[in-house]
Design a protein around this motif. Structure first.
Motif, short mmCIF file in Angstrom:
data_model
loop_
_atom_site.label_atom_id
_atom_site.label_comp_id
_atom_site.label_asym_id
_atom_site.label_seq_id
_atom_site.Cartn_x
_atom_site.Cartn_y
_atom_site.Cartn_z
N LEU A 37 0.84 -1.20 0.00
CA LEU A 37 0.00 0.00 0.00
C LEU A 37 0.87 1.24 0.00
O LEU A 37 1.87 1.31 0.71
N ILE A 38 0.46 2.22 -0.80
CA ILE A 38 1.15 3.50 -0.86
C ILE A 38 0.17 4.60 -0.48
O ILE A 38 -0.94 4.67 -1.03
N ASP A 39 0.56 5.43 0.47
CA ASP A 39 -0.31 6.51 0.94
C ASP A 39 -0.61 7.48 -0.20
O ASP A 39 0.29 8.08 -0.80
N SER A 40 -1.88 7.62 -0.50
CA SER A 40 -2.32 8.54 -1.56
C SER A 40 -3.49 9.39 -1.07
O SER A 40 -4.38 9.74 -1.85
N CYS A 41 -3.48 9.70 0.22
CA CYS A 41 -4.61 10.45 0.81
C CYS A 41 -4.64 11.91 0.37
O CYS A 41 -5.73 12.50 0.29
N PHE A 42 -3.46 12.50 0.14
CA PHE A 42 -3.39 13.91 -0.23
C PHE A 42 -4.20 14.77 0.75
O PHE A 42 -5.03 15.59 0.34
N GLY A 43 -3.99 14.56 2.03
CA GLY A 43 -4.66 15.39 3.04
C GLY A 43 -5.80 14.71 3.76
O GLY A 43 -6.30 15.22 4.75
N GLY A 44 -6.24 13.54 3.27
CA GLY A 44 -7.31 12.83 3.95
C GLY A 44 -8.38 12.36 2.99
O GLY A 44 -8.51 12.86 1.87
#
Length: 302
Positions: free
Chosen positions: A218-225
């Protein structure tokens, strides 16, 4: 059987990039005009198996937020088949505002009944589900996002002979059902990357329980939430549409593609890699996103 296998193959389009890799996108968003992308496949076995067992008085209940692609898709299934549906909606403040919400208005026009609950009640969906099973023992209660074992089996349909030659398979991750299906049924040599758009530390374990494989990361792609849209997200989505004539929504596929481009730029993928991204639909959410952006006097998604 209500949901059918498509008669035409879903298109796979190449996205030209200047690095020494090959990037493609599989247009699952084109599978059905209203039951979009991965939602079609998540519901495929859930609904068809249920109707085989309960053909007389079917009833479908599910959960979702104000702009939920899943709520929209389930309501469309109900309208298509003449099946009553009930949506448990997060946020009682929406009780008198649903007419101003394009997703909820669409669901109502499809015949879905809406029950609004507090955010605290919604956090305890397990209890809500128990009550629903007691009140409607014959109903199909589909979890939020449609993720369960039957959904994972349905996602298998997103893979075929044409997807076997790719080194990397990429998908946005919300509740984890889509990446679990891709992980479970992909080729042994393929690497699966999930672009996580929610802050949920338990997600990796949830996915593993569904796939029982360790071939994904998994790669964090929230861009702020989750649900947050920044100006760079909007710029990327509009630029992508202009260059490649492919619309992206800002919550899932838009963020995934933006992160994929960043990874390519940072030489994350080895040279000559073949990368396949799954467009999981959800374009109905653009209208609601633009309503919020307009209130904030910001650029809109084209």
């Amino acid at each position: 059987m209500l949901l059918q296998l498509p008669t035409e193959p879903v298109s796979i389009q190449e996205i030209p990039v200047h690095k020494n890799v090959k990037l493609f996108i599989k247009r699952e968003d084109q599978i059905h005009p209203q039951i979009s992308g991965n939602k079609y496949w998540k519901l495929f076995y859930n609904v068809n198996h249920y109707l085989e067992k309960n053909p007389e008085k079917p009833y479908i209940i599910t959960f979702g937020g104000a702009f939920s692609n899943h709520i929209a898709a389930v309501s469309a299934v109900g309208n298509l088949a003449g099946i009553p549906t009930l949506g448990i909606i997060r946020g009682e403040e929406l009780q008198n505002k649903w007419r101003d919400n394009p997703t909820l208005l669409f669901a109502k026009r499809n015949g879905m009944n809406l029950k609004f609950v507090t955010r605290e009640e919604y956090r305890h969906k397990e209890k809500l589900t128990e009550f629903l099973h007691q009140e409607f023992p014959e109903a199909l209660v589909v979890p939020e996002g449609g993720t369960n074992k039957e959904a994972v089996e349905g996602v298998k349909m997103m893979l075929n002979e044409r997807t076997k030659d790719f080194d990397y398979l990429c998908t946005a991750v919300g509740t984890g059902g889509t990446i679990a299906g891709i992980s479970k049924f992909c080729e042994d040599n393929q690497k699966v990357i999930g672009f996580n758009v929610v802050n949920d530390t338990s997600l990796e374990n949830k996915i593993f329980e569904l796939t029982l494989k360790h071939n994904f990361n998994l790669i964090d792609s929230c861009f702020g939430g989750y649900g947050k849209i920044n100006d760079e997200n909007i710029r990327f989505i509009n630029d992508f549409k202009e260059k490649y004539d492919i619309p992206l929504e800002p919550i899932y596929t838009g963020k995934m593609m933006q992160k994929v481009f960043e990874l390519i730029e940072d030489d994350y993928f080895p040279e000559n890699s073949r990368i396949l991204c799954f467009h999981t639909g959800g374009l109905q959410g653009i209208e609601g996103a633009n309503l919020l952006l307009e209130k904030q006097n910001r650029n809109l998604i084209i």
